[in-house]
Design a protein around this motif. Structure first.
Motif, short mmCIF file in Angstrom:
data_model
loop_
_atom_site.label_atom_id
_atom_site.label_comp_id
_atom_site.label_asym_id
_atom_site.label_seq_id
_atom_site.Cartn_x
_atom_site.Cartn_y
_atom_site.Cartn_z
N LYS A 22 39.53 11.03 -0.63
CA LYS A 22 40.53 11.91 -0.03
C LYS A 22 41.92 11.46 -0.45
CE LYS A 22 37.95 13.30 4.03
NZ LYS A 22 37.93 13.36 5.49
N GLN A 23 42.68 12.43 -0.92
CA GLN A 23 44.03 12.12 -1.34
C GLN A 23 44.98 12.45 -0.20
OE1 GLN A 23 44.81 14.14 -4.96
NE2 GLN A 23 43.23 13.05 -6.10
N PRO A 24 46.02 11.68 -0.04
CA PRO A 24 46.95 11.97 1.05
C PRO A 24 47.65 13.31 0.84
CG PRO A 24 47.84 10.28 -0.39
CD PRO A 24 46.43 10.55 -0.85
N ILE A 25 47.89 14.01 1.94
CA ILE A 25 48.55 15.31 1.89
C ILE A 25 50.05 15.09 1.74
CG2 ILE A 25 49.04 17.42 3.18
CD1 ILE A 25 46.37 16.99 4.61
N GLU A 26 50.59 15.77 0.76
CA GLU A 26 52.03 15.63 0.54
C GLU A 26 52.79 16.47 1.57
OE1 GLU A 26 53.07 16.63 -3.45
OE2 GLU A 26 51.48 15.40 -4.30
N GLN A 27 53.80 15.90 2.13
CA GLN A 27 54.61 16.60 3.12
C GLN A 27 55.63 17.49 2.39
OE1 GLN A 27 54.35 16.60 6.42
NE2 GLN A 27 52.56 15.27 6.31
N ASP A 28 55.79 18.71 2.89
CA ASP A 28 56.79 19.61 2.32
C ASP A 28 58.17 19.08 2.67
OD1 ASP A 28 54.90 21.28 1.31
OD2 ASP A 28 54.91 22.63 3.03
N THR A 29 59.03 19.20 1.71
CA THR A 29 60.40 18.78 1.97
C THR A 29 61.23 20.00 2.33
OG1 THR A 29 60.96 18.99 -0.35
CG2 THR A 29 60.26 16.82 0.39
N VAL A 30 62.10 19.84 3.27
CA VAL A 30 62.96 20.94 3.70
C VAL A 30 64.19 20.92 2.80
CG1 VAL A 30 64.31 21.88 5.59
CG2 VAL A 30 62.15 20.72 6.06
N PRO A 31 64.47 22.06 2.13
CA PRO A 31 65.64 22.07 1.25
C PRO A 31 66.93 21.96 2.06
CG PRO A 31 64.61 24.23 1.32
CD PRO A 31 63.74 23.31 2.09
#
Length: 106
Positions: A22-31
């Motif tokens: 399982k690969q870690p889920i990347e967090q979305d960055t807020v522009p």
């Protein structure tokens, strides 16, 4: 064959797919601003105003309704029956007026 496995276990192990890590889920960055948001079609800008958009939507829906009316068997039968009744009434009125005109001439 690894130690402690019989032939059946070895065959099952050979046909199984390797376990996926399982690969870690990347967090979305807020522009920070709207300029940072990618726009795939930014070269395409809308040039119509609200009245033109509404008019186009109404034309589209009216076209669909008109097509449904044109293809409706019920409406065609109703129009035909109405026309037959209208023609019959007109012919009866004309027949009655011709008879009256003949009686008036005598």
């Amino acid at each position: 064959m690894p130690k402690g496995m019989d032939q059946a276990q070895a065959q099952v192990a050979a046909t199984e797919e390797p376990r996926q890590v399982k690969q870690p889920i990347e967090q979305d960055t807020v522009p920070a601003s709207t300029e940072d948001i990618p726009m795939p079609h930014q070269h395409r800008t809308e040039t119509r105003n609200i009245a033109q958009v509404v008019r186009d939507n109404v034309k589209e829906s009216v076209g669909k309704v008109k097509e449904r009316i044109d293809n409706s068997q019920t409406i065609h039968k109703t129009k035909r029956s109405y026309q037959i009744g209208r023609n019959t009434g007109r012919d009866l009125r004309n027949l009655g007026s011709k008879k009256r005109n003949k009686q008036d001439e005598k």
